[in-house]
Scaffold this motif. Structure first.
Motif, PDB file in Angstrom:
ATOM      1  N   ASP A 173       0.824  -1.219   0.000  1.00 51.90           N
ATOM      2  CA  ASP A 173       0.000   0.000   0.000  1.00 51.90           C
ATOM      3  C   ASP A 173       0.853   1.262   0.000  1.00 51.90           C
ATOM      4  O   ASP A 173       0.334   2.365  -0.139  1.00 51.90           O
ATOM      5  CB  ASP A 173      -0.913   0.040   1.230  1.00 51.90           C
ATOM      6  N   PHE A 174       2.189   1.112   0.223  1.00 50.99           N
ATOM      7  CA  PHE A 174       3.047   2.291   0.352  1.00 50.99           C
ATOM      8  C   PHE A 174       3.981   2.418  -0.846  1.00 50.99           C
ATOM      9  O   PHE A 174       4.438   1.418  -1.402  1.00 50.99           O
ATOM     10  CB  PHE A 174       3.862   2.199   1.651  1.00 50.99           C
ATOM     11  N   ASP A 175       4.248   3.674  -1.228  1.00 51.31           N
ATOM     12  CA  ASP A 175       5.098   3.929  -2.391  1.00 51.31           C
ATOM     13  C   ASP A 175       6.579   3.999  -2.017  1.00 51.31           C
ATOM     14  O   ASP A 175       7.432   3.514  -2.754  1.00 51.31           O
ATOM     15  CB  ASP A 175       4.685   5.245  -3.068  1.00 51.31           C
ATOM     16  N   GLU A 176       6.867   4.647  -0.887  1.00 47.67           N
ATOM     17  CA  GLU A 176       8.264   4.863  -0.484  1.00 47.67           C
ATOM     18  C   GLU A 176       8.905   3.548  -0.040  1.00 47.67           C
ATOM     19  O   GLU A 176       8.327   2.818   0.775  1.00 47.67           O
ATOM     20  CB  GLU A 176       8.313   5.841   0.707  1.00 47.67           C
ATOM     21  N   PRO A 177      10.117   3.253  -0.535  1.00 45.25           N
ATOM     22  CA  PRO A 177      10.792   2.005  -0.118  1.00 45.25           C
ATOM     23  C   PRO A 177      10.955   1.898   1.404  1.00 45.25           C
ATOM     24  O   PRO A 177      10.748   0.826   1.980  1.00 45.25           O
ATOM     25  CB  PRO A 177      12.152   2.085  -0.807  1.00 45.25           C
ATOM     26  N   ASN A 178      11.311   3.034   2.035  1.00 41.49           N
ATOM     27  CA  ASN A 178      11.468   3.008   3.493  1.00 41.49           C
ATOM     28  C   ASN A 178      10.171   2.626   4.204  1.00 41.49           C
ATOM     29  O   ASN A 178      10.171   1.913   5.195  1.00 41.49           O
ATOM     30  CB  ASN A 178      11.923   4.379   4.013  1.00 41.49           C
ATOM     31  N   ASP A 179       9.035   3.132   3.679  1.00 41.56           N
ATOM     32  CA  ASP A 179       7.730   2.830   4.277  1.00 41.56           C
ATOM     33  C   ASP A 179       7.361   1.357   4.081  1.00 41.56           C
ATOM     34  O   ASP A 179       6.779   0.718   4.954  1.00 41.56           O
ATOM     35  CB  ASP A 179       6.630   3.716   3.662  1.00 41.56           C
ATOM     36  N   LYS A 180       7.700   0.840   2.906  1.00 39.56           N
ATOM     37  CA  LYS A 180       7.423  -0.588   2.629  1.00 39.56           C
ATOM     38  C   LYS A 180       8.168  -1.479   3.631  1.00 39.56           C
ATOM     39  O   LYS A 180       7.584  -2.375   4.240  1.00 39.56           O
ATOM     40  CB  LYS A 180       7.904  -0.954   1.214  1.00 39.56           C
ATOM     41  N   VAL A 181       9.468  -1.186   3.775  1.00 39.56           N
ATOM     42  CA  VAL A 181      10.284  -1.992   4.695  1.00 39.56           C
ATOM     43  C   VAL A 181       9.782  -1.838   6.123  1.00 39.56           C
ATOM     44  O   VAL A 181       9.647  -2.822   6.866  1.00 39.56           O
ATOM     45  CB  VAL A 181      11.782  -1.566   4.608  1.00 39.56           C
TER      46      VAL A 181
END
Lengths: 199, 470
Positions: free
Chosen positions: B309-317
């Motif tokens: 649901d998240f675009d930013e790689p940091n948010d995904k992790v």
């Protein structure tokens, strides 16, 4: 406080964002009444995981932590700075620090070097290619450096002028303020009488 | 150009200003507790310095104190040493202390306001990040580290760079059953944990004006959870009414002079903020966190999000790591998440209004069989007031544990901790990994959600509870 001019040491990649001060040192480790001995609590929960970066012998003796954005969020505990220092860290590199953590670092003599997010990624990539490699943080020129030749990383970091000056000179903040004692006394004389007192 | 509220308060406290240097700010009130002060007092001793203004300093014991058997010596020897160190330091340096067993003891951010020491236009600091709570009165209040605690003890000032200013305007009214806690959790998910970094934030707008002082304290308390230096709210009649008659409030002519000044503490119409955010309160709903920082939240009616649901790689992790730690699967309705322990208390939601609200939901109902509900008043005064109103009997009848005052399970420095893997719904302020006990899993919630969750055993709001007969 010791002067900080430049430091070169083993870089440790901490590939996490939002590393809060409860992670850096959990509350149960805050019960000491000294400024030393907090290294046991550093990243205490994560260190139970054998795969955690600090458990990798390659990074033994690490002294420059390279972390994701929003490092040091949460609690104001300066114990987080002391734990990093007691463990052997001299500098933390991140793309964004929480205010209180950054302030505490400056007071205690830990260098909080703020760089662009891309620089963190490049340092992580460099450390992946050069595990155990050394990173230099040069406060005089405000630069971080890792490696030479192809793939080397060199970029600038941000730190406010006043904190930089204090760290370079190793100055005691309280001593500086007490030199302005007359200003404080004069301010006190002008405070309204209805302001509350505890005594 | 006019000034914002925070600029007015800041400017009134500048002792010294020089180009290229941070301002030297005078501190009106310095609050202390046992965890972040011992090394500061040691520093004073080493340098042969004294406390400059013990008359502007107040200490209480809160982080380590037990909430059971509080009339006995503290069982944990390390906690006991820390508390005894505070007692010795306060005695040696002439600082007023409200120790365990004293009627004014409690969480430092509950004690200041209830004594009337927290007043508009002040600068207030404490070695505790939730000092932002006091901003609810129109004060600049923020947490500091131990080196700064020592600096304030020695000089009654702090060197501080002037922060930028931000306005958070919350338009409309909160719907019934939606609280200040839901408002601030919604805001933090909107901004992320770093969104306020570098700013003093002024909360304003209809929904803020309509909050009680307790509600305003809940909002300002969590300013630090989205990284703000401080958060404050312009004082108004609600503020004055709350302060009037408190033990340390000004009286007589002093009261009139104080109120006349406090009424000037408003952002001028032509003042400009460095940044502005607007939110609509009328669309807000009960809001809970699913992750391991206060910015990982969602409406109670939503499902657990997926890293996709998240675009930013940091948010995904971060989402992936959070779900793993929390033992949650993406797509699970939050209302189906089973909770082991419910904690009502802390400097965020441990005031009398919070306990009244919890009791109003629990009255005539029973805590679910395999759920534990801990109710911990924020101060001894709050406990005594609750007992005078019979709230303790409502809690005990529902199956809850009624405890003594302190920080308790908010950070688990005393025996009130989660076991590894145990899941809580907590009215406190931080859902960090291990915050409430090693391996514990925390969902931040409002008081009504906490109470309803205790009854149903899964994350719930009072609207999910069957109506009471009669």
């Amino acid at each position: 406080m010791d002067k900080f001019t430049t430091h070169t040491g083993v870089g440790v990649p901490l590939k996490r964002s939002n590393v809060d001060t409860d992670q850096i040192i959990p509350a149960v480790y805050l019960k000491r009444v000294t400024r030393t001995g907090f290294e046991d609590g550093l990243f205490a929960a994560w260190r139970n995981d054998p795969d955690f970066v600090l458990n990798n012998p390659v990074y033994a003796g690490g002294s420059v932590l390279v972390a994701g954005p929003d490092f040091g969020t949460g609690s104001s505990r300066e114990h987080a700075v002391w734990a990093l220092q007691n463990y052997g860290f001299q500098a933390v590199i991140s793309s964004r620090f929480a205010d209180i953590f950054r302030g505490n670092s400056g007071k205690a003599g830990l260098l909080a070097a703020q760089v662009d997010e891309k620089v963190v990624q490049r340092l992580w990539d460099w450390l992946e290619d050069n595990p155990g490699g050394e990173i230099t943080v040069d406060l005089e020129s405000r630069t971080v450096r890792a490696g030479v030749g192809e793939g080397a990383v060199e970029d600038s970091f941000d730190i406010d002028d006043y904190t930089r000056w204090r760290l370079l000179e190793g100055l005691d903040d309280i001593g500086i303020t007490l030199s302005h004692d007359a200003d404080i006394t004069s301010f006190e004389a002008g405070r309204p009488s209805w302001k509350p007192v505890t005594a | 150009m006019g000034k914002t509220l925070s600029e007015k308060v800041w400017d009134e406290h500048v002792v010294r200003s020089a180009p290229g240097e941070p301002d030297l700010l005078f501190i009106d009130l310095h609050l202390l507790h046992e965890v972040t002060s011992p090394q500061a007092f040691d520093g004073l001793r080493l340098a042969n310095r004294s406390v400059r203004r013990p008359d502007l300093t107040l200490a209480t014991e809160d982080h380590n104190v037990p909430t059971l058997d509080w009339d006995k010596p503290i069982a944990d020897p390390v906690s006991r040493t820390q508390v005894e160190t505070l007692r010795k330091n306060c005695a040696d340096f002439g600082v007023r202390l409200h120790p365990l067993g004293d009627v004014e003891q409690g969480i430092v951010h509950v004690v200041g306001p209830q004594l009337g020491l927290t007043q508009p236009g002040m600068t207030i600091v404490c070695g505790d990040s939730h000092t932002s709570t006091h901003g609810a009165f129109g004060a600049i209040a923020f947490g500091i580290g131990t080196s700064e605690v020592e600096h304030v003890l020695a000089t009654q000032t702090l060197t501080q760079a002037r922060p930028k200013t931000m306005a958070v305007t919350v338009n409309g009214s909160l719907p019934d059953g939606v609280t200040a806690k839901d408002l601030v959790l919604t805001l933090i998910t909107h901004t992320g944990t770093g969104g306020g970094q570098g700013y003093i934030v002024e909360y304003r707008g209809q929904a803020i004006e309509e909050l009680s002082m307790e509600g305003r304290m809940t909002v300002c308390n969590m300013s630090i959870e989205w990284g703000a230096k401080a958060g404050l709210i312009a004082p108004d009649q609600t503020t004055f009414d709350y302060i009037e008659g408190k033990p340390e409030a000004p009286r007589g002519a002093d009261w009139d002079a104080a109120v006349a000044h406090w009424k000037t503490l408003r952002t001028d119409d032509d003042a400009v903020f460095d940044k502005e955010i607007e939110l609509d309160a009328s669309t807000m709903t009960p809001f809970v966190t699913w992750g391991t920082n206060p910015g990982q939240g969602a409406p109670l009616g939503a499902t657990v999000p997926s890293p996709d649901d998240f675009d930013e790689p940091n948010d995904k992790v971060a989402t992936e790591k959070a779900l793993q730690y929390m033992g949650l699967e993406a797509g699970t309705p939050l209302r189906e998440v089973k909770v082991d322990t419910v904690f009502v208390g802390s400097c965020t939601n441990g005031r009398i209004e919070d306990l009244r609200l919890a009791a109003s939901i629990l009255e005539g109902r029973t805590v679910a069989a395999d759920t534990r509900l801990l109710v911990v008043p924020g101060s001894v005064r709050v406990r005594l007031q609750a007992e005078a109103e019979g709230l303790d009997k409502v809690f005990i009848a529902s199956g809850a544990e009624w405890r003594g005052a302190g920080c308790s399970m908010c950070l688990g420095m005393n025996p009130d901790q989660l076991a590894p893997g145990e899941r809580s719904a907590s009215t406190s302020n931080r859902n960090f990994e291990g915050r409430q006990g090693k391996g514990g899993r925390t969902h931040l919630v409002s008081v009504p959600v906490a109470a309803a969750t205790a009854v149903r055993g899964t994350l719930s709001s009072p609207a999910d509870l069957p109506a009471l007969a009669g």
